[in-house]
Write a protein that holds these residues in place. Structure first.
Motif, PDB file in Angstrom:
ATOM      1  N   LEU A  97       0.842  -1.194   0.000  1.00 11.65           N
ATOM      2  CA  LEU A  97       0.000   0.000   0.000  1.00 11.65           C
ATOM      3  C   LEU A  97       0.874   1.240   0.000  1.00 11.65           C
ATOM      4  N   HIS A  98       0.382   2.294  -0.649  1.00  7.40           N
ATOM      5  CA  HIS A  98       1.078   3.577  -0.559  1.00  7.40           C
ATOM      6  C   HIS A  98       1.067   3.998   0.911  1.00  7.40           C
ATOM      7  N   PRO A  99       2.162   4.554   1.409  1.00  2.00           N
ATOM      8  CA  PRO A  99       2.225   4.971   2.809  1.00  2.00           C
ATOM      9  C   PRO A  99       1.081   5.900   3.230  1.00  2.00           C
ATOM     10  N   GLY A 100       0.591   6.701   2.304  1.00  2.00           N
ATOM     11  CA  GLY A 100      -0.521   7.593   2.624  1.00  2.00           C
ATOM     12  C   GLY A 100      -1.774   6.845   3.050  1.00  2.00           C
ATOM     13  N   ILE A 101      -2.004   5.687   2.460  1.00  2.00           N
ATOM     14  CA  ILE A 101      -3.167   4.871   2.825  1.00  2.00           C
ATOM     15  C   ILE A 101      -3.006   4.354   4.247  1.00  2.00           C
ATOM     16  N   ILE A 102      -1.802   3.950   4.591  1.00  2.00           N
ATOM     17  CA  ILE A 102      -1.527   3.447   5.940  1.00  2.00           C
ATOM     18  C   ILE A 102      -1.694   4.571   6.961  1.00  2.00           C
ATOM     19  N   VAL A 103      -1.174   5.745   6.633  1.00  2.00           N
ATOM     20  CA  VAL A 103      -1.322   6.888   7.531  1.00  2.00           C
ATOM     21  C   VAL A 103      -2.797   7.270   7.661  1.00  2.00           C
ATOM     22  N   LYS A 104      -3.520   7.276   6.555  1.00  2.00           N
ATOM     23  CA  LYS A 104      -4.952   7.620   6.597  1.00  2.00           C
ATOM     24  C   LYS A 104      -5.706   6.657   7.505  1.00  2.00           C
ATOM     25  N   ASP A 105      -5.407   5.366   7.367  1.00  2.00           N
ATOM     26  CA  ASP A 105      -6.086   4.369   8.183  1.00  2.00           C
ATOM     27  C   ASP A 105      -5.788   4.570   9.666  1.00  2.00           C
ATOM     28  N   ALA A 106      -4.535   4.820  10.006  1.00  2.00           N
ATOM     29  CA  ALA A 106      -4.153   5.001  11.401  1.00  2.00           C
ATOM     30  C   ALA A 106      -4.595   6.349  11.953  1.00  2.00           C
ATOM     31  N   ASN A 115      -3.633  11.426   0.182  1.00  2.00           N
ATOM     32  CA  ASN A 115      -4.168  11.184  -1.164  1.00  2.00           C
ATOM     33  C   ASN A 115      -3.112  10.651  -2.134  1.00  2.00           C
ATOM     34  N   GLU A 116      -2.000  10.176  -1.569  1.00  2.00           N
ATOM     35  CA  GLU A 116      -0.946   9.497  -2.337  1.00  2.00           C
ATOM     36  C   GLU A 116      -0.216  10.395  -3.331  1.00  2.00           C
ATOM     37  N   HIS A 117      -0.146  11.690  -3.016  1.00  2.00           N
ATOM     38  CA  HIS A 117       0.585  12.633  -3.860  1.00  2.00           C
ATOM     39  C   HIS A 117       1.925  13.032  -3.250  1.00  2.00           C
ATOM     40  N   ALA A 118       2.198  12.518  -2.055  1.00  2.00           N
ATOM     41  CA  ALA A 118       3.462  12.816  -1.375  1.00  2.00           C
ATOM     42  C   ALA A 118       3.878  11.586  -0.581  1.00  2.00           C
ATOM     43  N   ASP A 119       5.156  11.545  -0.254  1.00  2.00           N
ATOM     44  CA  ASP A 119       5.716  10.452   0.526  1.00  2.00           C
ATOM     45  C   ASP A 119       5.844  10.864   1.987  1.00  2.00           C
ATOM     46  N   ILE A 120       6.158   9.881   2.834  1.00  2.00           N
ATOM     47  CA  ILE A 120       6.456  10.188   4.227  1.00  2.00           C
ATOM     48  C   ILE A 120       7.901  10.698   4.279  1.00  2.00           C
ATOM     49  N   SER A 121       8.064  11.960   4.573  1.00  2.00           N
ATOM     50  CA  SER A 121       9.404  12.536   4.710  1.00  2.00           C
ATOM     51  C   SER A 121       9.964  12.137   6.079  1.00  2.00           C
ATOM     52  N   ASP A 141       3.409   7.547  19.403  1.00  2.00           N
ATOM     53  CA  ASP A 141       4.349   6.950  20.349  1.00  2.00           C
ATOM     54  C   ASP A 141       4.956   5.668  19.776  1.00  2.00           C
ATOM     55  N   THR A 142       5.442   5.804  18.550  1.00  2.00           N
ATOM     56  CA  THR A 142       6.116   4.711  17.854  1.00  2.00           C
ATOM     57  C   THR A 142       7.510   5.196  17.474  1.00  2.00           C
ATOM     58  N   SER A 143       8.255   4.350  16.808  1.00  2.00           N
ATOM     59  CA  SER A 143       9.593   4.771  16.391  1.00  2.00           C
ATOM     60  C   SER A 143       9.543   5.493  15.045  1.00  2.00           C
ATOM     61  N   VAL A 144      10.501   6.361  14.846  1.00  2.00           N
ATOM     62  CA  VAL A 144      10.650   7.023  13.548  1.00  2.00           C
ATOM     63  C   VAL A 144      10.895   5.961  12.478  1.00  2.00           C
ATOM     64  N   GLU A 145      11.674   4.959  12.837  1.00  2.00           N
ATOM     65  CA  GLU A 145      12.024   3.901  11.893  1.00  2.00           C
ATOM     66  C   GLU A 145      10.799   3.161  11.366  1.00  2.00           C
ATOM     67  N   THR A 146       9.783   3.021  12.179  1.00  2.00           N
ATOM     68  CA  THR A 146       8.550   2.366  11.727  1.00  2.00           C
ATOM     69  C   THR A 146       7.999   3.068  10.493  1.00  2.00           C
ATOM     70  N   TRP A 147       7.909   4.390  10.565  1.00  2.00           N
ATOM     71  CA  TRP A 147       7.319   5.159   9.472  1.00  2.00           C
ATOM     72  C   TRP A 147       8.270   5.269   8.289  1.00  2.00           C
ATOM     73  N   ILE A 148       9.561   5.374   8.561  1.00  2.00           N
ATOM     74  CA  ILE A 148      10.557   5.388   7.478  1.00  2.00           C
ATOM     75  C   ILE A 148      10.517   4.055   6.738  1.00  2.00           C
ATOM     76  N   ASN A 149      10.411   2.953   7.476  1.00  2.00           N
ATOM     77  CA  ASN A 149      10.375   1.633   6.852  1.00  2.00           C
ATOM     78  C   ASN A 149       9.136   1.425   5.993  1.00  2.00           C
ATOM     79  N   TYR A 200       7.786   0.608   0.318  1.00  2.00           N
ATOM     80  CA  TYR A 200       7.030   1.025  -0.854  1.00  2.00           C
ATOM     81  C   TYR A 200       7.977   1.486  -1.970  1.00  2.00           C
ATOM     82  N   ASP A 201       8.969   2.299  -1.620  1.00  2.00           N
ATOM     83  CA  ASP A 201       9.922   2.806  -2.607  1.00  2.00           C
ATOM     84  C   ASP A 201      10.695   1.677  -3.281  1.00  2.00           C
ATOM     85  N   VAL A 202      11.142   0.709  -2.493  1.00  2.00           N
ATOM     86  CA  VAL A 202      11.905  -0.410  -3.047  1.00  2.00           C
ATOM     87  C   VAL A 202      11.032  -1.216  -4.002  1.00  2.00           C
TER      88      VAL A 202
END
Length: 96
Positions: A7-16, A44-50, A62-70, A75-77
């Motif tokens: 899934l595009h990261p935006g969908i995951i962020v939207k859900d959470a 809306n899947e027009h930007a990535d998680i910076s 209250d999660t790790s930065v690495e969780t969101w970077i991963n 997705y990028d890979v």
């Protein structure tokens, strides 16, 4: 192992962030300290998680930065592997 399209990261962020908390996009953006446009572009899947957004999300949830970077990296890979055959580079071979 065949990996299916993540899934595009935006969908995951939207859900959470929106579905999971019940916040509006405007309220969620305020809580994250970003503009509504910035958050909307991600959702809306027009930007990535910076890296900055990853930090903001990690603090909010209250999660790790690495969780969101991963999430973004996976997705990028996957996306770049879909186009790997178009990149014609010969492996470097050291002289004997």
């Amino acid at each position: 192992m065949i990996m299916h399209e993540p899934l595009h990261p935006g969908i995951i962020v939207k859900d959470a962030l929106i579905v999971g908390t019940g916040l509006s996009v405007t309220k969620a953006a305020e809580k994250l300290g970003v503009t509504r446009t910035t958050l909307s572009r991600l959702l809306n899947e027009h930007a990535d998680i910076s890296s900055e957004m990853a930090l903001r999300l990690s603090k909010f949830f209250d999660t790790s930065v690495e969780t969101w970077i991963n999430v973004q990296v996976q997705y990028d890979v996957w996306m770049i592997k879909q186009h790997a055959s178009h990149i014609k580079i010969k492996p470097f071979k050291k002289a004997a």
